[in-house]
Design an enzyme around this catalytic site. Sequence first.
Site, mmCIF file in Angstrom:
data_model
loop_
_atom_site.group_PDB
_atom_site.id
_atom_site.type_symbol
_atom_site.label_atom_id
_atom_site.label_comp_id
_atom_site.label_asym_id
_atom_site.label_seq_id
_atom_site.Cartn_x
_atom_site.Cartn_y
_atom_site.Cartn_z
ATOM 1 N N SER A 207 0.817 -1.216 0.000
ATOM 2 C CA SER A 207 0.000 0.000 0.000
ATOM 3 C C SER A 207 0.847 1.262 0.000
ATOM 4 O O SER A 207 2.008 1.261 0.408
ATOM 5 C CB SER A 207 -0.907 -0.010 1.227
ATOM 6 N N GLU A 228 6.680 -0.425 -5.122
ATOM 7 C CA GLU A 228 5.545 -0.511 -6.045
ATOM 8 C C GLU A 228 4.282 -0.391 -5.214
ATOM 9 O O GLU A 228 3.996 -1.253 -4.376
ATOM 10 C CB GLU A 228 5.563 -1.834 -6.818
ATOM 11 N N VAL A 261 -5.854 -6.624 -7.465
ATOM 12 C CA VAL A 261 -4.733 -6.594 -8.401
ATOM 13 C C VAL A 261 -4.287 -5.131 -8.472
ATOM 14 O O VAL A 261 -5.138 -4.237 -8.560
ATOM 15 C CB VAL A 261 -5.174 -7.063 -9.812
ATOM 16 N N CYS A 262 -2.966 -4.901 -8.442
ATOM 17 C CA CYS A 262 -2.528 -3.494 -8.421
ATOM 18 C C CYS A 262 -2.921 -2.753 -9.687
ATOM 19 O O CYS A 262 -3.154 -1.551 -9.652
ATOM 20 C CB CYS A 262 -1.032 -3.383 -8.134
HETATM 21 P P1 ADP Z 1 -1.951 -4.736 2.919
HETATM 22 O O1 ADP Z 1 -2.689 -3.798 3.813
HETATM 23 O O2 ADP Z 1 -2.621 -4.970 1.653
HETATM 24 O O3 ADP Z 1 -1.483 -6.002 3.587
HETATM 25 P P2 ADP Z 1 0.519 -3.410 3.340
HETATM 26 O O4 ADP Z 1 1.148 -2.348 2.542
HETATM 27 O O5 ADP Z 1 0.064 -3.044 4.709
HETATM 28 O O6 ADP Z 1 -0.648 -3.958 2.465
HETATM 29 O O7 ADP Z 1 1.475 -4.663 3.487
HETATM 30 C C1 ADP Z 1 2.352 -5.128 2.494
HETATM 31 C C2 ADP Z 1 3.541 -5.760 3.187
HETATM 32 O O8 ADP Z 1 4.207 -4.785 4.017
HETATM 33 C C3 ADP Z 1 3.206 -6.906 4.137
HETATM 34 O O9 ADP Z 1 4.228 -7.880 4.039
HETATM 35 C C4 ADP Z 1 3.192 -6.229 5.509
HETATM 36 O O10 ADP Z 1 3.429 -7.106 6.601
HETATM 37 C C5 ADP Z 1 4.339 -5.245 5.363
HETATM 38 N N1 ADP Z 1 4.269 -4.065 6.261
HETATM 39 C C6 ADP Z 1 3.191 -3.495 6.834
HETATM 40 N N2 ADP Z 1 3.558 -2.389 7.542
HETATM 41 C C7 ADP Z 1 4.897 -2.256 7.421
HETATM 42 C C8 ADP Z 1 5.885 -1.302 7.886
HETATM 43 N N3 ADP Z 1 5.550 -0.258 8.637
HETATM 44 N N4 ADP Z 1 7.177 -1.484 7.509
HETATM 45 C C9 ADP Z 1 7.525 -2.523 6.723
HETATM 46 N N5 ADP Z 1 6.666 -3.444 6.263
HETATM 47 C C10 ADP Z 1 5.363 -3.330 6.593
#
Ligand code: ADP
Length: 454
Positions: A207, A228, A261-262
């Site tokens: 995200s 990404e 899907v992105c």
């Molecule tokens: P979603 O909400 O769709 O899971 P995220 O962007 O929150 O998307 O998560 C994508 C990945 O990033 C996951 O592997 C998640 O555990 C990890 N993640 C979430 N928060 C953090 C953070 N603050 N720093 C690094 N990685 C993170």
Amino acid sequence: MTTSLLSVNPFSHATVGSLPLTPLSEIPAIVGRARLAAGGWKSISVTERIACLKPAAARLKMEAARLGGLSSAEMGKPLVEAIGEANYCADGFVAELESIAAALQPFMREDERTISTIHFEPLGVVAAITPWNFPILMLQQSVLPALIAGNTVVTKPSEVSPLVAHEYYAILNEFLPKDVLINVTGDGAQGKALVASNVDLIVFTGSRTTGAHIAAAAGARLARVILELGGKDPLVVLDDADIASAADFAARNSFRNAGQVCVSTERIYVDRKVARAFESAVVERAALLKLGDPADPTTSIGPMSSARQKSLVERHIQGALKDGARLLFGNRTQEGNFVEPTVLAGVNHSMEIMREETFGPVACIMEFDSIDQAVSLANDSPFGLGAAVFGADESRATNVAERLSTGMVGVNRGCGGAEGCPWVGAKQSGVGFHSGVEGHRQFAQFRVLSKKKS
Ligand code: ADP
């Protein structure tokens, strides 16, 4: 204190399995092990690294059904599609290794006085933080270029799909030297700790909010990032578009993988003159889709990956309806984590559903009166990943496509480029990019070695 990560099936709610959580305090030492292993891995050639990994392709192929089964059970995509993803990764594995090796070949530049060779060196330790929507493909795309460039890698796959990632990682590790690829299990906390540790490049798909956190943390110590960050892809349907093919694309690209899907189509702008015909064609296609058990081969849409994802999508839909969107199809209450494919018309940019990433099976249709208006609406987003333009007059459609501010845009097709093209976002959809010659090289340090010309 919880010591294990449970993976729960979003369809049956049964436990798929569990893995021990990596203690946060161990993460710096894990990165230290990867750094120690980097010396040996870096000392062998690209060709030797490829030879080391190549046999993993056959093992991945052998295990494709099992990997696909795990992925489907963990995040809910139809089994056929999940096995398809695993096979795609296995079938393309060797070609991917070879295209990375080709991208890393040194090349020369010269002028009257100087002759220079550009080499590609390892960066050191790469952290790969990956999502759940294509849990095998995203992992493979992050890990292979990093490894072949001579880096060692620490992965932190999504907490929604840890088991399939762990199995993929285990297969690669049947062939790699010790500590060249290490997996960390956990959620955002482990991700955050990995980002804070002594890694040289962070490769992240996820995200925009998390991407911003990672960029800030990495920025403080000038660590490199490739981010990404998803999108809000527009589809522009011009007045001369073939309505059937535009609607085929709109339905497929809005509802595939339950919209998770992105490069899903998240916003549709249609010329007012053909709006009614296009709307009914999209509704017709939405009505053919079957929600159900992901393991059933007749299922086209499984549950959302989690209750959290479902509630986000529902919030967007209900918010739009409250603010005057017209419901053309769907939105009937569903059990469990299901969201029915939903078609909305009469949406506008004051609605959250047209501004924030929905990541759900929703087609949102808005009418336009002029091409200038369509372009300005399509570009009115902080995101800029993919886009598509449909129109029978190809040069007119191409002209519209050229005015869109996304990294990738397709004319009468989806946004993905030909073999060898980068996968690239513009604006807040990405920082850096991957794939293709240019993308593969971002996992390496460029080194320019120059001599006097004799
Ligand atoms: P979603 O909400 O769709 O899971 P995220 O962007 O929150 O998307 O998560 C994508 C990945 O990033 C996951 O592997 C998640 O555990 C990890 N993640 C979430 N928060 C953090 C953070 N603050 N720093 C690094 N990685 C993170």
